[in-house]
Each structure stands twice: as C-alpha cells, then as structure tokens.
Design a protein around this motif. Structure first.
Motif, PDB file in Angstrom:
ATOM      1  N   GLY A  86      38.778  70.279  14.562  1.00 36.23           N
ATOM      2  CA  GLY A  86      37.835  70.999  15.397  1.00 36.23           C
ATOM      3  C   GLY A  86      37.843  70.557  16.843  1.00 36.23           C
ATOM      4  N   SER A  87      38.503  69.441  17.128  1.00 34.23           N
ATOM      5  CA  SER A  87      38.501  68.898  18.491  1.00 34.23           C
ATOM      6  C   SER A  87      39.723  69.284  19.306  1.00 34.23           C
ATOM      7  CB  SER A  87      38.436  67.361  18.440  1.00 34.23           C
ATOM      8  OG  SER A  87      37.262  66.915  17.829  1.00 34.23           O
TER       9      SER A  87
ATOM     10  N   SER B 293      28.141  72.162  20.123  1.00 36.54           N
ATOM     11  CA  SER B 293      27.761  72.343  18.722  1.00 36.54           C
ATOM     12  C   SER B 293      28.923  72.869  17.886  1.00 36.54           C
ATOM     13  CB  SER B 293      26.584  73.315  18.614  1.00 36.54           C
ATOM     14  OG  SER B 293      26.264  73.549  17.261  1.00 36.54           O
ATOM     15  N   PRO B 294      29.157  72.261  16.714  1.00 31.16           N
ATOM     16  CA  PRO B 294      30.156  72.795  15.794  1.00 31.16           C
ATOM     17  C   PRO B 294      29.527  73.767  14.793  1.00 31.16           C
ATOM     18  CG  PRO B 294      29.411  70.686  14.983  1.00 31.16           C
ATOM     19  CD  PRO B 294      28.614  70.972  16.243  1.00 31.16           C
ATOM     20  N   ILE B 295      28.233  74.034  14.972  1.00 30.13           N
ATOM     21  CA  ILE B 295      27.491  74.912  14.068  1.00 30.13           C
ATOM     22  C   ILE B 295      27.029  76.145  14.833  1.00 30.13           C
ATOM     23  CG2 ILE B 295      25.526  75.104  12.498  1.00 30.13           C
ATOM     24  CD1 ILE B 295      27.459  72.951  11.602  1.00 30.13           C
TER      25      ILE B 295
ATOM     26  N   ALA C 174      31.333  70.384   7.206  1.00 32.10           N
ATOM     27  CA  ALA C 174      30.242  69.752   7.955  1.00 32.10           C
ATOM     28  C   ALA C 174      28.899  69.927   7.269  1.00 32.10           C
ATOM     29  CB  ALA C 174      30.188  70.305   9.375  1.00 32.10           C
ATOM     30  N   ALA C 175      28.678  71.088   6.639  1.00 32.72           N
ATOM     31  CA  ALA C 175      27.384  71.343   6.001  1.00 32.72           C
ATOM     32  C   ALA C 175      27.093  70.310   4.919  1.00 32.72           C
ATOM     33  CB  ALA C 175      27.350  72.750   5.416  1.00 32.72           C
ATOM     34  N   LYS C 176      28.101  70.001   4.101  1.00 35.46           N
ATOM     35  CA  LYS C 176      27.900  69.013   3.034  1.00 35.46           C
ATOM     36  C   LYS C 176      27.511  67.658   3.600  1.00 35.46           C
ATOM     37  CE  LYS C 176      30.487  70.351  -1.079  1.00 35.46           C
ATOM     38  NZ  LYS C 176      31.495  69.911  -2.068  1.00 35.46           N
ATOM     39  N   TYR C 177      28.225  67.228   4.634  1.00 34.68           N
ATOM     40  CA  TYR C 177      27.964  65.918   5.221  1.00 34.68           C
ATOM     41  C   TYR C 177      26.594  65.883   5.898  1.00 34.68           C
ATOM     42  CZ  TYR C 177      33.050  65.253   4.723  1.00 34.68           C
ATOM     43  OH  TYR C 177      34.320  65.148   4.241  1.00 34.68           O
ATOM     44  N   MET C 178      26.255  66.960   6.609  1.00 36.34           N
ATOM     45  CA  MET C 178      24.982  66.990   7.314  1.00 36.34           C
ATOM     46  C   MET C 178      23.811  66.969   6.334  1.00 36.34           C
ATOM     47  SD  MET C 178      25.793  69.577  10.513  1.00 36.34           S
ATOM     48  CE  MET C 178      24.174  69.356  11.290  1.00 36.34           C
ATOM     49  N   LYS C 179      23.919  67.718   5.267  1.00 36.57           N
ATOM     50  CA  LYS C 179      22.852  67.716   4.262  1.00 36.57           C
ATOM     51  C   LYS C 179      22.698  66.331   3.644  1.00 36.57           C
ATOM     52  CE  LYS C 179      23.237  72.608   3.013  1.00 36.57           C
ATOM     53  NZ  LYS C 179      23.668  73.581   1.969  1.00 36.57           N
TER      54      LYS C 179
ATOM     55  N   PRO D 150      33.321  69.783  19.592  1.00 36.71           N
ATOM     56  CA  PRO D 150      32.666  70.483  18.483  1.00 36.71           C
ATOM     57  C   PRO D 150      33.310  70.124  17.143  1.00 36.71           C
ATOM     58  CG  PRO D 150      34.144  71.967  19.613  1.00 36.71           C
ATOM     59  CD  PRO D 150      34.131  70.694  20.416  1.00 36.71           C
ATOM     60  N   ALA D 151      33.260  68.839  16.831  1.00 34.64           N
ATOM     61  CA  ALA D 151      33.812  68.316  15.588  1.00 34.64           C
ATOM     62  C   ALA D 151      32.689  68.095  14.591  1.00 34.64           C
ATOM     63  CB  ALA D 151      34.541  67.001  15.865  1.00 34.64           C
ATOM     64  N   ASN D 152      33.050  67.805  13.361  1.00 31.82           N
ATOM     65  CA  ASN D 152      32.062  67.468  12.342  1.00 31.82           C
ATOM     66  C   ASN D 152      31.237  66.282  12.849  1.00 31.82           C
ATOM     67  OD1 ASN D 152      30.792  66.305   9.998  1.00 31.82           O
ATOM     68  ND2 ASN D 152      32.231  67.470   8.737  1.00 31.82           N
ATOM     69  N   PRO D 153      29.939  66.449  13.098  1.00 30.03           N
ATOM     70  CA  PRO D 153      29.179  65.363  13.719  1.00 30.03           C
ATOM     71  C   PRO D 153      29.102  64.102  12.870  1.00 30.03           C
ATOM     72  CG  PRO D 153      27.725  67.145  13.010  1.00 30.03           C
ATOM     73  CD  PRO D 153      29.126  67.650  12.878  1.00 30.03           C
TER      74      PRO D 153
END
Length: 306
Positions: free
Chosen positions: A10-11, A221-223, A233-238, A190-193
């Motif tokens: 993503g970068s 924002s990557p979202i 990213a969603a899995k990691y953020m949750k 905008p990479a996986n935070p």
C-alpha cells in the motif's frame, strides 16, 4: 526534504509518486515483516520499495521482480521442503547479498543503502531500525509470524492480537532520527496502520521523534468508509480495538500525526478526526497508475511547502 514512513504494497505507489515530483525524498521502511527463510534474511517491505523505485517491481503481484522465475521454490517443493513463501530466482539474489553482508558485520542500514544504489533506486531508503523486530499475529491456532499468517495461511484465521516482538529493545537508526528532525514534512503512507506502520511506532525512540515533530507529520488514510483500500487491515484494526474507519486511523495516529488526509467521500468524519487534535484534509487518495500516484504526491508535497 520529505520523509515517508512506508510498509507493505500500500505504500509503494505513494513512494513512487513522491519520487516523481521531488528529488529530496527519504523512505523509512517497516522491518516487522522481515523473516529468516532458508538461512536468508528476507525484508519484504524494504525490497518492495527498492524494486518500485528501481522500476523492477512486478506490478501485477505488487511484490517481487517483474519477469522473475521460480525454479528455486519449485525445486524446494520437489525436495519436500516448505515452499510457501514465493521467493523468485532474481529476488533470491537480493536476499543472498543482504545475508552475506550482514554476516560480514554490516548493519541493515548499510546493506539497504548499498542494495538501493546497486539496483538503481532513485531515493534514499532506510530501515526503521538495525535491530530485529518481528510482527506476531495471535490467532485461535496460536501465535504466528506475520508472513505465515498472510502468505501461508492466506490471512484466513481470526486475529485476536498483534504484537511487535523486539520493538521494546530496538533503537531507531541514527540516520532515521536525523531525517525526521530535518524534514519539512513527514508522511505516513496509506499502509496497514497496525501491521505496516505499527512496528515502527512501537520503537520507542522513533515514536518520540515523531511526537516531537507531530505538526510536520501528515498521515494518509488507508481506509475509505469502512473498508480498507487493500489487504487485511480490518482484521488487524479490530484486534487492536480500533474502529475500521478514517476516525479509527486517526485515533491510532493521534499522538504522532498533526493531520490526516481522507477520501473526499469521508468528509463527514472530519469532525470526529478533529476531536483527536488532528487537522482533517480531503483529497482523491486512490492512486491509479503513475498519474494518480503523482497527483496525490503533488498534493502532499504542496502541504510540505505550505
């Protein structure tokens, strides 16, 4: 001078875009996804950025060298050895070179700079640290290295936690500290935070420098809405207790970034972002092709001059 914190596929688009509009770019790369394989030290994020800046990147896969072959991993399969990580034959030379130089006493910073020059990368590339940091994913099946989770397991297991092993002992590279202090603007790609930027923020000395430079730090924002532009990213953020939204990204970066660039369609979230003490800015953050990369890069470079 503009510095960009980068990690994951993503970068590389934004890194490449910035390099096309400015000659004074330094890239600080995530090392949390580095892994020892076949006795070799593999640095996927560093290599993706290097190949991208050297016009070597396989655009379809988003990693590795374009036109590469995979005779090595095919032979490993025939020999009954684990071959779940796709090391291309030309890519393999990078890892052999890196490992040989590390064993001769060179630092990862020295090796990264030498490889970038040898391969023809157009900007300076630095690892966040010369120390080993490992991103570990906790799942119901147990802990596993990020690469095992993402590549071998296809990101299928549920994620119950993310840790950055070794980050508490790691020190930022000397040149990393210097460029952060000198940069007009520091951009968080905008990479996986959590998995791409998080390992860098977990390095105490690096985080402290960003906190000091907060007003010069802008994150992208990557979202968009409630969906990642790409990846898990969603899995990691949750798992990290974060809302999957630009506001969730803002809450993660609130101590280190003075502003967050969000998609134009997410402008309704500006007020929530500003509650974290951050400026909200909107732009077209989807980068399609070189023109899209350069467009967002020019916008961010313009913010550096303002």
């Amino acid at each position: 001078m503009i510095t960009i914190l980068a990690g994951g596929t993503g970068s590389v688009k934004l890194v490449r875009g910035l390099a096309s509009v400015s000659k004074d770019i330094t890239v600080i790369c995530n090392v949390g996804d580095n892994i020892w394989l076949y006795g070799l030290y593999v640095c996927p994020d560093i290599d993706t950025v290097t190949y991208g800046l050297a016009c070597l990147l396989d655009e379809k896969r988003g990693w590795g060298i374009k036109g590469d072959t995979f005779s090595f991993v095919d032979q490993m399969k025939r020999m009954g050895r684990p071959a779940w990580f796709g090391l291309g034959d030309r890519d393999l030379a990078t890892h052999v070179y890196r490992t040989e130089m590390l064993r001769r006493g060179k630092s990862l910073t020295e090796v990264t700079i030498a490889l970038a020059k040898t391969l023809g990368a157009t900007s300076k590339i630095l690892p966040a640290t010369d120390d080993e940091v490992e991103t570990v994913i906790s799942t119901p099946r147990g802990e596993m290295h990020l690469q095992e989770f993402w590549v071998k397991r296809g990101a299928r297991p549920a994620v119950t936690g993310v840790a950055f092993r070794g980050a508490d002992r790691a020190r930022p590279g000397r040149q990393v500290v210097e460029v952060i202090k000198k940069s007009e603007r520091i951009i968080i790609a905008p990479a996986n935070p959590v998995s791409s930027i998080g390992p860098m923020l977990a390095i105490g000395g690096l985080r402290r420098e960003l906190v000091r430079a907060k007003e010069r730090v802008v994150a992208v924002s990557p979202i968009i809405g409630s969906r990642p532009v790409s990846g898990p990213a969603a899995k990691y953020m949750k798992a990290a207790g974060l809302e999957v939204s630009p506001a969730g990204v803002a809450s993660y970066y609130k101590e280190v970034a003075g502003s967050l660039v969000i998609a134009k369609t997410d402008w309704k979230m500006a007020g929530r972002i500003e509650q974290f003490g951050m400026e909200a800015a909107r732009a077209d953050i989807i980068m399609t092709g070189p023109r899209g990369e350069a467009r967002l890069a020019r916008y961010l470079a313009g913010k550096a001059r303002n």
